[in-house]
Design an enzyme around this catalytic site. Structure first.
Site, PDB file in Angstrom:
ATOM      1  N   THR A 229      -1.918  -5.445  -4.445  1.00 38.60           N
ATOM      2  CA  THR A 229      -1.789  -4.035  -4.814  1.00 38.60           C
ATOM      3  C   THR A 229      -3.111  -3.294  -4.664  1.00 38.60           C
ATOM      4  OG1 THR A 229      -2.219  -4.680  -7.114  1.00 38.60           O
ATOM      5  CG2 THR A 229       0.091  -4.406  -6.467  1.00 38.60           C
TER       6      THR A 229
ATOM      7  N   ARG B 134      -9.038  -4.515  -5.709  1.00 35.34           N
ATOM      8  CA  ARG B 134      -9.926  -3.450  -6.187  1.00 35.34           C
ATOM      9  C   ARG B 134     -11.264  -3.425  -5.442  1.00 35.34           C
ATOM     10  NH1 ARG B 134     -13.281  -0.559  -7.374  1.00 35.34           N
ATOM     11  NH2 ARG B 134     -13.649   0.692  -9.244  1.00 35.34           N
ATOM     12  N   LYS B 135     -11.619  -4.545  -4.852  1.00 41.82           N
ATOM     13  CA  LYS B 135     -12.918  -4.648  -4.159  1.00 41.82           C
ATOM     14  C   LYS B 135     -14.053  -4.064  -4.988  1.00 41.82           C
ATOM     15  CE  LYS B 135     -11.091  -4.659   0.595  1.00 41.82           C
ATOM     16  NZ  LYS B 135      -9.703  -4.177   0.366  1.00 41.82           N
ATOM     17  N   PHE B 136     -14.193  -4.592  -6.188  1.00 38.18           N
ATOM     18  CA  PHE B 136     -15.304  -4.188  -7.055  1.00 38.18           C
ATOM     19  C   PHE B 136     -16.612  -4.326  -6.280  1.00 38.18           C
ATOM     20  CE2 PHE B 136     -11.940  -5.577  -9.913  1.00 38.18           C
ATOM     21  CZ  PHE B 136     -11.954  -4.577 -10.876  1.00 38.18           C
TER      22      PHE B 136
ATOM     23  N   TYR C 253      -6.318  -5.951  14.356  1.00 36.56           N
ATOM     24  CA  TYR C 253      -5.274  -6.918  14.016  1.00 36.56           C
ATOM     25  C   TYR C 253      -5.335  -8.177  14.869  1.00 36.56           C
ATOM     26  CZ  TYR C 253      -2.865  -3.348  11.232  1.00 36.56           C
ATOM     27  OH  TYR C 253      -2.530  -2.407  10.293  1.00 36.56           O
TER      28      TYR C 253
ATOM     29  N   ASN D   2     -22.146  -4.811 -15.369  1.00 36.79           N
ATOM     30  CA  ASN D   2     -21.692  -4.021 -16.520  1.00 36.79           C
ATOM     31  C   ASN D   2     -20.663  -2.978 -16.110  1.00 36.79           C
ATOM     32  OD1 ASN D   2     -22.006  -3.263 -19.419  1.00 36.79           O
ATOM     33  ND2 ASN D   2     -22.595  -1.306 -18.480  1.00 36.79           N
ATOM     34  N   THR D   3     -20.899  -2.305 -15.002  1.00 41.64           N
ATOM     35  CA  THR D   3     -19.945  -1.280 -14.539  1.00 41.64           C
ATOM     36  C   THR D   3     -18.628  -1.921 -14.124  1.00 41.64           C
ATOM     37  OG1 THR D   3     -21.777   0.111 -13.829  1.00 41.64           O
ATOM     38  CG2 THR D   3     -19.625   0.602 -12.882  1.00 41.64           C
TER      39      THR D   3
ATOM     40  N   ASP E  44       0.833  -1.211   0.000  1.00 44.59           N
ATOM     41  CA  ASP E  44       0.000   0.000   0.000  1.00 44.59           C
ATOM     42  C   ASP E  44       0.865   1.257   0.000  1.00 44.59           C
ATOM     43  OD1 ASP E  44      -2.105  -1.770   0.050  1.00 44.59           O
ATOM     44  OD2 ASP E  44      -2.364  -1.654   2.216  1.00 44.59           O
TER      45      ASP E  44
HETATM   46  O1  S5P Z   1     -11.304  -6.872   5.537  1.00 42.33           O
HETATM   47  C1  S5P Z   1     -10.297  -6.464   4.981  1.00 42.33           C
HETATM   48  C2  S5P Z   1     -10.043  -6.756   3.636  1.00 42.33           C
HETATM   49  C3  S5P Z   1      -8.865  -6.302   3.062  1.00 42.33           C
HETATM   50  S1  S5P Z   1      -8.489  -6.835   1.470  1.00 42.33           S
HETATM   51  N1  S5P Z   1      -9.375  -5.736   5.667  1.00 42.33           N
HETATM   52  C4  S5P Z   1      -8.221  -5.268   5.102  1.00 42.33           C
HETATM   53  O2  S5P Z   1      -7.430  -4.634   5.807  1.00 42.33           O
HETATM   54  N2  S5P Z   1      -7.975  -5.503   3.761  1.00 42.33           N
HETATM   55  C5  S5P Z   1      -6.788  -4.936   3.088  1.00 42.33           C
HETATM   56  O3  S5P Z   1      -5.625  -5.498   3.673  1.00 42.33           O
HETATM   57  C6  S5P Z   1      -6.640  -3.412   3.203  1.00 42.33           C
HETATM   58  O4  S5P Z   1      -7.233  -2.769   2.100  1.00 42.33           O
HETATM   59  C7  S5P Z   1      -5.136  -3.220   3.230  1.00 42.33           C
HETATM   60  O5  S5P Z   1      -4.643  -3.109   1.905  1.00 42.33           O
HETATM   61  C8  S5P Z   1      -4.595  -4.502   3.847  1.00 42.33           C
HETATM   62  C9  S5P Z   1      -4.267  -4.404   5.329  1.00 42.33           C
HETATM   63  O6  S5P Z   1      -3.218  -3.529   5.529  1.00 42.33           O
HETATM   64  P1  S5P Z   1      -2.497  -3.348   6.974  1.00 42.33           P
HETATM   65  O7  S5P Z   1      -1.536  -2.234   6.747  1.00 42.33           O
HETATM   66  O8  S5P Z   1      -3.554  -2.980   7.962  1.00 42.33           O
HETATM   67  O9  S5P Z   1      -1.831  -4.658   7.277  1.00 42.33           O
END
Ligand code: S5P
Length: 249
Positions: free
Chosen positions: A61, A93-95, A203, A100-101, A38
């Site tokens: 990414t 990207r979490k579409f 975390y 269609n979009t 990130d």
């Molecule tokens: O529930 C989620 C899903 C995702 S993909 N929680 C998240 O934190 N993420 C992603 O994981 C978030 O967009 C970020 O890119 C990464 C966590 O980053 P960190 O710095 O907190 O470890």
């Protein structure tokens, strides 16, 4: 007591080609680590990929946070590093729109994600057919989120899991809870030093993710790219993740 499935056992039940690749890389590298890159410049992204590449199964990414994204300058060298170190590119990207979009967002615009991503993340909020457009890659569906107050409650997760299990483009799920063995589980919100970030992120440890959730892959962002020595930190998380995995078998 029931034990989690090994990566070898998962190779037999997770048929999607991207799942197969991820499992093979995990076995080969003895790693279940995905680094979340990130960072906001191409230089930082490539430097990070060079450092952590040997230790990871995929690099996650968010290309839309890069201030200098350029298909030639960013993606070509990133692809080379992915080949050199044998990891996949996971565009987070979490579409979250109608089919269609999403198809347009996936294929066109600045990032042309369909040209280079090995797999993408997508919300399933718009329903089963919204995922049809990701035919040439794989999808890790967002089933449950790590942030405090998320709306992904047990009922949502159950419905999201049904879509993930039934859709041929989906081979995995991102969650903080167990999901069925036929899907690969990706768990972000992993940090060995912090419990949260003061912005809602929550975390857990690699040990928690493997023993409690039977996850397949841990996703680590700031724990690695903010460390003084990102390579050393990646190695620390790789070893912690692999130990936790082996301990859960
Ligand atoms: O529930 C989620 C899903 C995702 S993909 N929680 C998240 O934190 N993420 C992603 O994981 C978030 O967009 C970020 O890119 C990464 C966590 O980053 P960190 O710095 O907190 O470890």
């Amino acid at each position: 007591e029931e034990k989690r499935l090994s990566y070898e056992a998962k190779l037999d039940i997770c048929d999607h080609s991207v799942a197969q690749k991820l499992l093979q890389i995990a076995i080969e590298k003895k790693s279940n680590l995905i680094v979340s890159a990130d960072v906001t410049t191409t230089q930082e992204l490539l430097e990070l990929a060079e450092k952590v590449g040997p230790h990871i199964v995929a690099l996650k990414t968010h290309v839309d946070i890069l201030m200098d994204f350029d298909a030639d300058e960013t993606i070509l060298p990133l692809k080379d590093l992915a080949t050199k170190y044998n990891f996949l590119l996971m565009e987070d990207r979490k579409f979250a729109d109608i089919g269609n979009t999403q198809e347009l967002q996936f294929t066109y615009g600045t990032y042309r994600i369909s040209n280079w991503a090995d797999f993408v993340t997508a919300q399933v909020i718009a329903g089963y057919e919204s995922l049809d457009c990701f035919r040439n890659v794989g999808v890790a569906a967002i089933i449950g989120m790590s942030s405090n107050g998320t709306l992904t409650d047990a009922n949502y997760r159950e419905e999201a899991t049904k879509i993930a299990l039934s859709h041929p483009n989906v081979f995995g799920g991102v969650s903080q809870n167990k999901i069925p063995n036929e899907l690969l589980l990706f768990t972000p919100g992993i940090n060995l030093a912090d419990a949260g970030d003061g912005k809602g992120q929550q975390y857990n440890t690699p040990h928690h993710a493997f023993t409690q959730l039977e996850t397949d892959f841990i996703i680590v962002g700031r724990g690695i790219y903010k460390a003084d020595d990102a390579e050393q930190s990646a190695l620390t998380y790789k070893i912690a993740g692999w130990k936790a995995y082996e301990g859960s078998l």
